[in-house]
Design an enzyme around this catalytic site. Structure first.
Site, PDB file in Angstrom:
ATOM      1  N   ASN A 176       1.233  -1.323   0.471  1.00  0.00           N
ATOM      2  CA  ASN A 176       0.218   0.114  -0.165  1.00  0.00           C
ATOM      3  C   ASN A 176       0.632   1.595   0.012  1.00  0.00           C
ATOM      4  O   ASN A 176       0.550   2.295  -0.683  1.00  0.00           O
ATOM      5  CB  ASN A 176      -0.959   0.077   1.575  1.00  0.00           C
ATOM      6  CG  ASN A 176      -0.550  -0.105   2.151  1.00  0.00           C
ATOM      7  OD1 ASN A 176       0.547  -0.633   2.247  1.00  0.00           O
ATOM      8  ND2 ASN A 176      -1.477   0.310   3.391  1.00  0.00           N
ATOM      9  N   GLU A 274       4.069  -4.070  12.043  1.00  0.00           N
ATOM     10  CA  GLU A 274       3.285  -2.665  12.485  1.00  0.00           C
ATOM     11  C   GLU A 274       2.111  -3.132  11.457  1.00  0.00           C
ATOM     12  O   GLU A 274       2.031  -3.824  10.145  1.00  0.00           O
ATOM     13  CB  GLU A 274       3.774  -1.134  11.596  1.00  0.00           C
ATOM     14  CG  GLU A 274       2.953   0.017  11.800  1.00  0.00           C
ATOM     15  CD  GLU A 274       2.164   0.139  10.402  1.00  0.00           C
ATOM     16  OE1 GLU A 274       0.681  -0.358  10.934  1.00  0.00           O
ATOM     17  OE2 GLU A 274       2.310   0.237   9.271  1.00  0.00           O
ATOM     18  N   CYS A 308      -3.658   1.462   6.865  1.00  0.00           N
ATOM     19  CA  CYS A 308      -4.143   1.302   8.126  1.00  0.00           C
ATOM     20  C   CYS A 308      -4.127   2.037   8.982  1.00  0.00           C
ATOM     21  O   CYS A 308      -5.382   1.749  10.121  1.00  0.00           O
ATOM     22  CB  CYS A 308      -2.215   0.183   8.563  1.00  0.00           C
ATOM     23  SG  CYS A 308      -1.221   1.273   7.882  1.00  0.00           S
ATOM     24  N   GLU A 482       7.817   3.435  14.552  1.00  0.00           N
ATOM     25  CA  GLU A 482       8.502   3.394  13.189  1.00  0.00           C
ATOM     26  C   GLU A 482       8.224   5.246  13.230  1.00  0.00           C
ATOM     27  O   GLU A 482       7.358   5.934  13.700  1.00  0.00           O
ATOM     28  CB  GLU A 482       8.264   3.329  12.069  1.00  0.00           C
ATOM     29  CG  GLU A 482       7.980   2.017  12.174  1.00  0.00           C
ATOM     30  CD  GLU A 482       8.234   0.671  10.724  1.00  0.00           C
ATOM     31  OE1 GLU A 482       9.095   0.630   9.865  1.00  0.00           O
ATOM     32  OE2 GLU A 482       7.274   1.029  10.102  1.00  0.00           O
TER      33      GLU A 482
HETATM   34  P1  NAD Z   1       0.452  -9.282   4.129  1.00  0.00           P
HETATM   35  O1  NAD Z   1       0.419  -9.768   5.603  1.00  0.00           O
HETATM   36  O2  NAD Z   1      -0.418 -10.560   3.340  1.00  0.00           O
HETATM   37  O3  NAD Z   1       0.743  -9.026   3.338  1.00  0.00           O
HETATM   38  C1  NAD Z   1       1.869  -8.032   3.893  1.00  0.00           C
HETATM   39  C2  NAD Z   1       4.391  -8.843   2.939  1.00  0.00           C
HETATM   40  O4  NAD Z   1       4.097  -9.760   3.707  1.00  0.00           O
HETATM   41  C3  NAD Z   1       3.555  -8.708   2.061  1.00  0.00           C
HETATM   42  O5  NAD Z   1       5.307  -8.233   1.841  1.00  0.00           O
HETATM   43  C4  NAD Z   1       3.861 -10.263   1.320  1.00  0.00           C
HETATM   44  O6  NAD Z   1       4.604 -10.573   0.455  1.00  0.00           O
HETATM   45  C5  NAD Z   1       4.433 -10.459   3.260  1.00  0.00           C
HETATM   46  N1  NAD Z   1       4.002 -11.964   3.870  1.00  0.00           N
HETATM   47  C6  NAD Z   1       2.415 -12.774   3.169  1.00  0.00           C
HETATM   48  N2  NAD Z   1       2.649 -13.757   3.520  1.00  0.00           N
HETATM   49  C7  NAD Z   1       4.112 -14.225   4.287  1.00  0.00           C
HETATM   50  C8  NAD Z   1       4.383 -15.601   5.052  1.00  0.00           C
HETATM   51  N3  NAD Z   1       3.864 -16.768   5.147  1.00  0.00           N
HETATM   52  N4  NAD Z   1       5.727 -15.145   5.548  1.00  0.00           N
HETATM   53  C9  NAD Z   1       6.200 -13.796   4.967  1.00  0.00           C
HETATM   54  N5  NAD Z   1       5.921 -13.137   4.531  1.00  0.00           N
HETATM   55  C10 NAD Z   1       4.674 -12.736   3.882  1.00  0.00           C
HETATM   56  O7  NAD Z   1      -1.029  -8.689   3.014  1.00  0.00           O
HETATM   57  P2  NAD Z   1      -1.622  -9.094   1.938  1.00  0.00           P
HETATM   58  O8  NAD Z   1      -3.089  -9.724   2.613  1.00  0.00           O
HETATM   59  O9  NAD Z   1      -1.683  -8.560   0.782  1.00  0.00           O
HETATM   60  O10 NAD Z   1      -3.054  -7.528   3.110  1.00  0.00           O
HETATM   61  C11 NAD Z   1      -4.234  -7.988   3.586  1.00  0.00           C
HETATM   62  C12 NAD Z   1      -4.773  -7.967   5.066  1.00  0.00           C
HETATM   63  O11 NAD Z   1      -3.762  -6.831   5.496  1.00  0.00           O
HETATM   64  C13 NAD Z   1      -5.123  -5.516   3.778  1.00  0.00           C
HETATM   65  O12 NAD Z   1      -5.773  -6.164   3.863  1.00  0.00           O
HETATM   66  C14 NAD Z   1      -4.940  -4.869   5.076  1.00  0.00           C
HETATM   67  O13 NAD Z   1      -5.890  -5.538   6.133  1.00  0.00           O
HETATM   68  C15 NAD Z   1      -3.565  -5.728   5.838  1.00  0.00           C
HETATM   69  N6  NAD Z   1      -2.306  -5.259   5.578  1.00  0.00           N
HETATM   70  C16 NAD Z   1      -1.910  -3.800   6.167  1.00  0.00           C
HETATM   71  C17 NAD Z   1      -1.023  -2.826   6.036  1.00  0.00           C
HETATM   72  C18 NAD Z   1      -0.736  -2.351   6.994  1.00  0.00           C
HETATM   73  O14 NAD Z   1      -0.188  -1.150   6.505  1.00  0.00           O
HETATM   74  N7  NAD Z   1      -0.661  -2.329   8.075  1.00  0.00           N
HETATM   75  C19 NAD Z   1      -0.502  -3.349   4.747  1.00  0.00           C
HETATM   76  C20 NAD Z   1      -1.091  -4.618   3.923  1.00  0.00           C
HETATM   77  C21 NAD Z   1      -1.499  -5.019   4.308  1.00  0.00           C
END
Ligand code: NAD
Length: 504
Positions: A176, A274, A308, A482
């Protein structure tokens, strides 16, 4: 990730991202090579990068595996001693020139962000400035890791506390804010004297790799900043397992944050997380409705709702409830939905189909349970990753949208009567990232800023982020901070030193 996108025809903007990317002055920004130990690795396998607005392929990037990650960890460890030995002002100078290069290339970086992430170009430009700001902030903060001298409890002794770099750090970043979430972590780590390895989200690798090009040009030495793209689990496993990786910083979902915290336990790493939010946005009936609407619109629809900090539960006191809903609907109808590269666009596509589907599921659930659903321009068919801004009024606490983060342009409005009631409802969440209160009563503002169980509280404002503030959440929204003077602490260890036998 490409498989998640269902292709569809969108006559106005098919090919728009490709043509913008073809016209980039910096061709190396779209080369898609990973950066390991100062070498640009094209990789035998490539991962596709997709325009979320159209489903079109707009590029490809090196697919790195566990063996590449092991090379990166070894390179980071090799670079550590020389990097930590450099004077903080030298490290700061390199961070400042990296920031300056980002600002010089702001337009090209913004086009990359919009093309792969989907956000409107104006917001992408803002993200580049915001991201560069963290490098500048930590350039200065690195010179202020003072430590302490403790008045001694032992005669003839001197007690010191020093702050020292923790060692190799790793960052797993989201889609994002594909640039700023990298610089917020890397700026702090590098200023502290730590090398950092970044694994960006697979949806948004191009902007991460472009930022790495600029890091190299700014003089960040080999191994100090590395970026590897590939399968999340395959790349994170070596990071979690390896004892040389001493700190892990993650931004993303709470679900993945929990997994990483568990994985990091085996080697007892310092972990900062975060995670998700579910922000209450509380509006009392002593405020000007137009000001409250303006704030709620900004807090709901920035980054097309994929933020977020987004206002997820807009609680409005009964006295102004009807007027608020009416005025909010009028403002929402003005939002223009489209491709982020079109200048008129306010709301772009969701970066991931799963996020768009979650929005639709929350709308359906709320409608089935009696909420009033107001869609702006709902008839236009833009494609499956687009979610039209929607207003759900008369939302009740049993609806999905009142219980979980939305991460899209769907606004839930809930009426309330008393201060005690709304405080209890706002705090009845396992999430604790950000909260907002709008009131003209100073006493009430002070009471709420004290009793809301959130890491960040905006009082009569929807805009409070930036490098100087400690960004982070309570409860299951995360660990650590952060930005601010605290951000650098995530990459440092305290060392207590006692000098004894000093009496003459
Ligand atoms: P996610 O947590 O799956 O992805 C975030 C990061 O984690 C990416 O780099 C992804 O490749 C990595 N990742 C995913 N699974 C992993 C694993 N098992 N081991 C290590 N790394 C891993 O998030 P998403 O599915 O893309 O988004 C889902 C929800 O997460 C969103 O709808 C939102 O609610 C939340 N989100 C929050 C933020 C934030 O700014 N806090 C950012 C993105 C998503």
């Amino acid at each position: 990730m490409a498989s998640q996108i269902v292709r569809h025809k969108t006559p106005h903007w098919v090919g728009l991202a490709c043509s913008h990317l073809q016209n980039l002055r910096r061709r190396d920004f779209v080369a898609g090579a990973a950066l390991i130990d100062g070498c640009w690795i094209a990789g035998e396998k490539r991962d596709l990068v997709i325009d979320p607005a159209t489903g079109e392929e707009i590029g490809d990037v090196a697919h790195c595996g566990a063996a590449d990650m092991n090379l990166a960890i070894a390179a980071a460890q090799r670079s550590f001693h020389a990097w930590r030995a450099l004077l903080p002002e030298r490290r700061g100078a390199i961070l400042r020139s990296w920031a300056s290069l980002m600002r010089d290339h702001s337009e090209e970086l913004a086009v990359l962000v919009t093309s792969e992430q989907g956000k409107p170009l104006a917001e992408a430009r803002h993200e580049i400035a915001y991201g560069a700001g963290f490098l500048e902030w930590f350039a200065a903060e690195g010179e202020r890791t003072y430590g302490e001298t403790i008045p001694s409890h032992k005669s003839g002794s001197l007690l010191q506390v020093r702050m020292q770099p923790i060692g190799v750090a790793a960052a797993i970043t989201p889609w994002n804010f594909p640039v700023a979430m990298i610089t917020r972590k890397a700026g702090a780590a590098i200023a502290a004297g730590c090398p950092i390895i970044v694994k960006p989200a697979p949806e948004t690798p191009l902007s991460a790799l472009a930022v790495a090009r600029l890091a190299e040009e700014a003089g960040v030495p080999n191994g100090v900043f590395q970026v590897l793209v590939g399968d999340s689990i395959e790349l994170s496993a070596p990071l979690l397992r390896d004892t040389r990786v001493r700190a892990l910083s993650f931004t993303g979902s709470t679900q993945v944050g929990r997994l990483l915290l568990e994985g990091a336990a085996a080697t007892v790493k310092k972990v900062s997380l975060e995670l998700g939010g579910h922000a209450p946005f509380i509006i009392f009936d002593d405020v000007d409705v137009d000001k409250a609407v303006k704030g709620a619109m900004a807090a709901k629809f920035a980054t097309s709702g994929q933020d977020c900090l987004a206002a997820n539960r807009i609680y409005v006191q009964r006295g102004i409830y009807a007027a608020f809903v009416e005025a909010f609907a009028v403002e929402m109808a003005k939002l223009r939905v489209g491709h982020g590269l079109q200048s008129a666009t306010d709301i772009g596509p969701m970066t991931k189909l799963s996020v768009a589907n979650k929005c639709r599921a929350q709308i359906d659930d709320a409608a089935a349970k009696g909420a009033r659903v107001i869609h702006a321009n709902a008839d236009a068919n833009l494609g499956c990753n687009f979610v039209h801004p929607a207003l759900l009024s008369d939302v009740t606490d049993d609806m999905l949208i009142a219980c979980e983060e939305t991460f899209g342009p769907v606004a839930a409005v809930l009426p309330f009567d008393s201060e005690e009631e709304v405080l209890a409802r706002a705090n009845a969440s396992e999430m604790g990232l950000a909260a907002y209160v709008y009131t003209d009563s100073l006493r009430r503002a002070l009471r709420f800023s004290d009793t809301l169980e959130y890491g960040m509280v905006g009082v009569n404002t929807a805009s409070f982020t930036g490098p100087p503030i400690p960004f982070g959440g309570w409860k299951q929204s995360g660990l650590g901070r952060e930005g601010s003077r605290h951000g650098i602490e995530e990459y440092m260890e305290l060392k207590y030193v006692c000098f004894g036998d000093l009496a003459a």
